[in-house]
Design a protein around this motif. Structure first.
Motif, PDB file in Angstrom:
ATOM      1  N   LEU A 110      -1.717   9.736  -6.848  1.00  0.00           N
ATOM      2  CA  LEU A 110      -0.502   9.285  -6.929  1.00  0.00           C
ATOM      3  C   LEU A 110       0.079   8.818  -8.028  1.00  0.00           C
ATOM      4  CD1 LEU A 110       1.814   7.938  -4.708  1.00  0.00           C
ATOM      5  CD2 LEU A 110       0.568   5.824  -5.146  1.00  0.00           C
ATOM      6  N   ARG A 111       1.044   9.280  -8.789  1.00  0.00           N
ATOM      7  CA  ARG A 111       1.606   9.149 -10.147  1.00  0.00           C
ATOM      8  C   ARG A 111       2.911   8.161  -9.988  1.00  0.00           C
ATOM      9  NH1 ARG A 111      -0.101  13.058 -13.489  1.00  0.00           N
ATOM     10  NH2 ARG A 111       1.580  12.909 -14.927  1.00  0.00           N
ATOM     11  N   THR A 112       3.767   7.939  -9.065  1.00  0.00           N
ATOM     12  CA  THR A 112       4.637   7.064  -8.972  1.00  0.00           C
ATOM     13  C   THR A 112       4.170   5.539  -9.113  1.00  0.00           C
ATOM     14  OG1 THR A 112       6.022   8.575  -7.336  1.00  0.00           O
ATOM     15  CG2 THR A 112       6.632   6.186  -7.479  1.00  0.00           C
ATOM     16  N   LYS A 113       4.856   4.858 -10.087  1.00  0.00           N
ATOM     17  CA  LYS A 113       4.238   3.504 -10.476  1.00  0.00           C
ATOM     18  C   LYS A 113       5.079   2.494 -10.425  1.00  0.00           C
ATOM     19  CE  LYS A 113       1.319   5.355 -14.132  1.00  0.00           C
ATOM     20  NZ  LYS A 113       0.929   5.620 -15.585  1.00  0.00           N
ATOM     21  N   ALA A 114       4.840   1.416 -10.037  1.00  0.00           N
ATOM     22  CA  ALA A 114       5.572   0.079  -9.786  1.00  0.00           C
ATOM     23  C   ALA A 114       5.087  -1.047 -10.714  1.00  0.00           C
ATOM     24  CB  ALA A 114       5.687  -0.316  -8.521  1.00  0.00           C
TER      25      ALA A 114
ATOM     26  N   ALA B  99      -3.303  -4.447 -10.897  1.00  0.00           N
ATOM     27  CA  ALA B  99      -3.779  -5.667 -10.292  1.00  0.00           C
ATOM     28  C   ALA B  99      -3.153  -6.655 -10.787  1.00  0.00           C
ATOM     29  CB  ALA B  99      -5.244  -5.963 -10.766  1.00  0.00           C
ATOM     30  N   VAL B 100      -2.400  -7.388  -9.821  1.00  0.00           N
ATOM     31  CA  VAL B 100      -1.732  -8.779  -9.993  1.00  0.00           C
ATOM     32  C   VAL B 100      -2.022  -9.868  -9.301  1.00  0.00           C
ATOM     33  CG1 VAL B 100       0.304  -7.455 -11.240  1.00  0.00           C
ATOM     34  CG2 VAL B 100       0.449  -7.824  -8.834  1.00  0.00           C
ATOM     35  N   ASP B 101      -2.032 -11.096  -9.796  1.00  0.00           N
ATOM     36  CA  ASP B 101      -2.264 -12.341  -8.697  1.00  0.00           C
ATOM     37  C   ASP B 101      -3.216 -12.116  -8.049  1.00  0.00           C
ATOM     38  OD1 ASP B 101       0.211 -13.124 -10.336  1.00  0.00           O
ATOM     39  OD2 ASP B 101       1.590 -12.255  -8.925  1.00  0.00           O
ATOM     40  N   GLY B 102      -4.515 -11.567  -8.179  1.00  0.00           N
ATOM     41  CA  GLY B 102      -5.429 -11.384  -7.169  1.00  0.00           C
ATOM     42  C   GLY B 102      -5.476 -10.292  -6.539  1.00  0.00           C
ATOM     43  N   SER B 103      -4.295  -9.688  -6.319  1.00  0.00           N
ATOM     44  CA  SER B 103      -4.373  -8.451  -5.630  1.00  0.00           C
ATOM     45  C   SER B 103      -4.910  -7.303  -6.139  1.00  0.00           C
ATOM     46  CB  SER B 103      -2.749  -8.083  -5.244  1.00  0.00           C
ATOM     47  OG  SER B 103      -2.149  -9.198  -4.608  1.00  0.00           O
ATOM     48  N   PRO B 104      -5.496  -6.229  -5.470  1.00  0.00           N
ATOM     49  CA  PRO B 104      -6.286  -5.307  -6.183  1.00  0.00           C
ATOM     50  C   PRO B 104      -5.552  -4.076  -6.929  1.00  0.00           C
ATOM     51  CG  PRO B 104      -6.486  -4.953  -3.908  1.00  0.00           C
ATOM     52  CD  PRO B 104      -5.565  -6.299  -4.210  1.00  0.00           C
ATOM     53  N   GLU B 105      -6.129  -3.476  -7.825  1.00  0.00           N
ATOM     54  CA  GLU B 105      -5.233  -2.398  -8.172  1.00  0.00           C
ATOM     55  C   GLU B 105      -5.215  -0.991  -7.251  1.00  0.00           C
ATOM     56  OE1 GLU B 105      -5.369   0.999 -11.974  1.00  0.00           O
ATOM     57  OE2 GLU B 105      -6.878  -0.712 -11.797  1.00  0.00           O
ATOM     58  N   GLY B 106      -4.282  -0.505  -7.190  1.00  0.00           N
ATOM     59  CA  GLY B 106      -4.191   0.520  -6.204  1.00  0.00           C
ATOM     60  C   GLY B 106      -2.616   0.911  -5.807  1.00  0.00           C
ATOM     61  N   ALA B 107      -2.420   1.140  -4.579  1.00  0.00           N
ATOM     62  CA  ALA B 107      -1.179   1.648  -4.229  1.00  0.00           C
ATOM     63  C   ALA B 107      -0.253   0.435  -3.306  1.00  0.00           C
ATOM     64  CB  ALA B 107      -1.073   2.940  -3.382  1.00  0.00           C
ATOM     65  N   THR B 108       0.913   0.557  -3.466  1.00  0.00           N
ATOM     66  CA  THR B 108       1.759  -0.517  -2.587  1.00  0.00           C
ATOM     67  C   THR B 108       2.734   0.357  -2.010  1.00  0.00           C
ATOM     68  OG1 THR B 108       0.971  -2.190  -4.146  1.00  0.00           O
ATOM     69  CG2 THR B 108       2.906  -2.586  -2.736  1.00  0.00           C
ATOM     70  N   MET B 109       3.166  -0.309  -0.697  1.00  0.00           N
ATOM     71  CA  MET B 109       4.394   0.286  -0.139  1.00  0.00           C
ATOM     72  C   MET B 109       5.572  -0.764  -0.255  1.00  0.00           C
ATOM     73  SD  MET B 109       2.774   1.501   3.567  1.00  0.00           S
ATOM     74  CE  MET B 109       1.723   3.007   3.795  1.00  0.00           C
ATOM     75  N   PHE B 110       6.464  -0.051  -0.504  1.00  0.00           N
ATOM     76  CA  PHE B 110       7.859  -0.804  -0.733  1.00  0.00           C
ATOM     77  C   PHE B 110       9.010  -0.366   0.075  1.00  0.00           C
ATOM     78  CE2 PHE B 110       5.462  -0.937  -4.826  1.00  0.00           C
ATOM     79  CZ  PHE B 110       5.789  -2.011  -5.286  1.00  0.00           C
ATOM     80  N   LEU B 111       9.742  -1.133   0.720  1.00  0.00           N
ATOM     81  CA  LEU B 111      10.785  -0.748   1.518  1.00  0.00           C
ATOM     82  C   LEU B 111      12.247  -0.568   0.698  1.00  0.00           C
ATOM     83  CD1 LEU B 111      10.088  -3.176   4.520  1.00  0.00           C
ATOM     84  CD2 LEU B 111      10.313  -0.859   4.530  1.00  0.00           C
ATOM     85  N   VAL B 112      12.734   0.637   0.636  1.00  0.00           N
ATOM     86  CA  VAL B 112      13.628   0.760  -0.595  1.00  0.00           C
ATOM     87  C   VAL B 112      15.022   1.182   0.183  1.00  0.00           C
ATOM     88  CG1 VAL B 112      14.603   1.770  -2.845  1.00  0.00           C
ATOM     89  CG2 VAL B 112      12.000   1.228  -2.285  1.00  0.00           C
TER      90      VAL B 112
ATOM     91  N   LEU C 245       5.870  -3.966   1.508  1.00  0.00           N
ATOM     92  CA  LEU C 245       5.519  -3.797   2.913  1.00  0.00           C
ATOM     93  C   LEU C 245       3.984  -4.166   2.987  1.00  0.00           C
ATOM     94  CD1 LEU C 245       5.966  -3.013   5.766  1.00  0.00           C
ATOM     95  CD2 LEU C 245       5.749  -0.709   5.264  1.00  0.00           C
ATOM     96  N   GLY C 246       3.664  -5.301   3.750  1.00  0.00           N
ATOM     97  CA  GLY C 246       2.172  -5.791   3.801  1.00  0.00           C
ATOM     98  C   GLY C 246       1.854  -6.327   2.464  1.00  0.00           C
ATOM     99  N   GLU C 247       0.635  -6.028   2.007  1.00  0.00           N
ATOM    100  CA  GLU C 247       0.192  -6.626   0.723  1.00  0.00           C
ATOM    101  C   GLU C 247      -0.008  -5.635  -0.511  1.00  0.00           C
ATOM    102  OE1 GLU C 247      -3.397  -9.106   1.228  1.00  0.00           O
ATOM    103  OE2 GLU C 247      -2.925  -9.376   3.434  1.00  0.00           O
ATOM    104  N   VAL C 248       0.184  -6.274  -1.465  1.00  0.00           N
ATOM    105  CA  VAL C 248      -0.032  -5.419  -2.678  1.00  0.00           C
ATOM    106  C   VAL C 248      -1.281  -4.744  -2.730  1.00  0.00           C
ATOM    107  CG1 VAL C 248       0.305  -5.674  -5.152  1.00  0.00           C
ATOM    108  CG2 VAL C 248       1.865  -6.843  -4.007  1.00  0.00           C
ATOM    109  N   GLY C 249      -1.203  -3.692  -3.277  1.00  0.00           N
ATOM    110  CA  GLY C 249      -2.658  -2.913  -3.434  1.00  0.00           C
ATOM    111  C   GLY C 249      -3.335  -2.316  -2.352  1.00  0.00           C
ATOM    112  N   LEU C 250      -2.567  -2.750  -1.162  1.00  0.00           N
ATOM    113  CA  LEU C 250      -3.258  -1.975   0.162  1.00  0.00           C
ATOM    114  C   LEU C 250      -2.603  -0.998   0.590  1.00  0.00           C
ATOM    115  CD1 LEU C 250      -4.292  -5.504   1.651  1.00  0.00           C
ATOM    116  CD2 LEU C 250      -5.653  -4.071   0.112  1.00  0.00           C
TER     117      LEU C 250
END
Length: 412
Positions: free
Chosen positions: A143-147, A180-193, A233-238
């Protein structure tokens, strides 16, 4: 297909769905190679609501029939008997998978904003995962798309391709890599756009051989796309974990819908084989035709059994069900293609002409060996799990002999 093994209310819904598809939907099917138009889709969905067969997979509180996942298969097979049946019943990909995931992990506010109109058929949706090479495709880890986090939300940048359903959709669930932000792990996140977001634009169309999925499979350009924190959507990093929540059932519902189309193809072939005479008798009296027919019946029944097993596992043990869905996806996508291909063979020249819909059915089911992960990738994962299971048995003090795992003391 019989429904006697089902609870009475589910069996009754299956019968209503069967009648609706055969008596209402089939007459509205577009010509081979054409797509279902919005006016016809709206008319059919209104009729499906009136008939009480709309959105079988959606909880009743959101206007659906509230059928549990272990009983989806016979209903979705009946819907899939027509290529446009799932759209008429609002259980077509990618909307069906997005509804399922939103119901499980969205906040109440997100459900009101996105799930309610999606479940009602008022809007459609898409899922932004696949990217141009070397981005995410068969390997989501690429995955290369970044937020990037801002003071009041997120800025998303990236490029998606093969975004099924994007043309005319109301929103997209975008997968993006996040730090990784605010205790959330580095990874992928889902966004409702929202598709009206100025940072999200539908790009070049990708012309494919299938026509049943509303909204095509275009590119998406995502540039300086701002979304508020409420869009997560859900939690950051999951995001990768949530993707499995979505993809396991979504793979299986593809199997269900396209198995229904395989049943339609076999019915067309059986009708032809029973009515047309060759070498002094009907085609279905010839051994070669009987072999084609029997192989197709076997493919349909084994696929049906594997789908049922997987659906039960997804209900009782989602992790095991997700793993089994890879097996079901590989088997069903190949079996369904064989059934349609044999139907064409039985029907001869008419099978490859516009006189019958079989050639278009072949175009519809062929991509399934690629969609939701290429079969080769699934086979790789299946083999890895099998090897890991063997290694675990060895670590537990067992030894492996051929196809059997035996205890320390030996014996069968």
């Amino acid at each position: 297909m019989t429904f006697t093994h089902l609870p009475p209310d589910v069996a009754e819904l299956c019968e209503r769905t069967r009648r609706f598809i055969r008596e209402v939907v089939i007459d509205a099917e577009p010509a081979p190679g054409e797509r279902l138009d919005q006016v016809t889709r709206d008319r059919l969905q209104a009729a499906a609501k009136e008939a009480g067969v709309f959105a079988p997979h959606v909880p009743k509180e959101y206007g659906g029939q509230g059928v549990p996942i272990e009983h989806w298969s016979p209903i979705l097979q009946e819907a899939g008997y027509s290529p446009i049946g799932p759209s008429a019943l609002n259980c077509m990909a990618p909307d069906e998978g997005n509804m399922h995931m939103l119901n499980l992990i969205a906040t109440e506010e997100q459900k009101h904003r996105y799930l309610v109109p999606l479940a009602a058929g008022d809007i459609r949706s898409c899922f932004g995962m696949t990217e141009p090479h070397p981005g995410a495709g068969s390997d989501p880890a690429a995955l290369r798309t970044k937020a990037v986090r801002t003071s009041d939300g997120w800025i998303i940048d990236g490029h998606k391709r093969f975004t099924s359903g994007a043309v005319g959709a109301g929103f997209c669930i975008v997968m993006a890599r996040t730090p990784a932000v605010d205790g959330s792990p580095e990874g992928a996140t889902m966004f409702l756009v929202d598709m009206t977001n100025p940072g999200l634009k539908v790009g070049e169309a990708i012309h494919t051989i299938d026509r049943s999925i509303d909204g095509g499979h275009p590119h998406l350009s995502i540039k300086d796309c701002f979304v508020p924190d409420a869009a997560v959507l859900g939690e950051v990093g999951l995001g990768f974990r949530y993707a499995q929540v979505r993809l396991g059932p979504a793979r299986l519902t593809h199997c269900m819908r396209w198995l229904g189309l395989a049943r339609r193809a076999l019915d067309i072939a059986l009708d032809r084989a029973g009515r047309r005479e060759l070498f002094g008798g009907p085609i279905d009296s010839l051994g070669l035709a009987q072999n084609l027919i029997s192989d197709s019946v076997i493919d349909i029944e084994t696929s049906d059994a594997l789908i049922s097993k997987t659906a039960t596992l997804l209900h009782t043990d989602p992790k095991a069900g997700s793993a089994m869905s890879s097996i079901a996806k590989v088997h069903c996508s190949e079996a369904v293609f064989r059934v349609v291909d044999r139907a064409i063979q039985i029907c001869g020249g008419d099978g490859v002409s516009d006189g019958l819909p079989l050639a278009q059915y072949l175009n519809e089911v062929r991509p399934f060996r690629i969609y939701d992960g290429p079969n080769e990738t699934h086979k790789w994962a299946i083999a890895r799990r099998a090897s890991a299971g063997r290694s675990a048995a060895v670590r537990a003090g067992e030894r492996y002999q051929g196809d059997a795992v035996v205890g320390r003391g030996g014996g069968a």
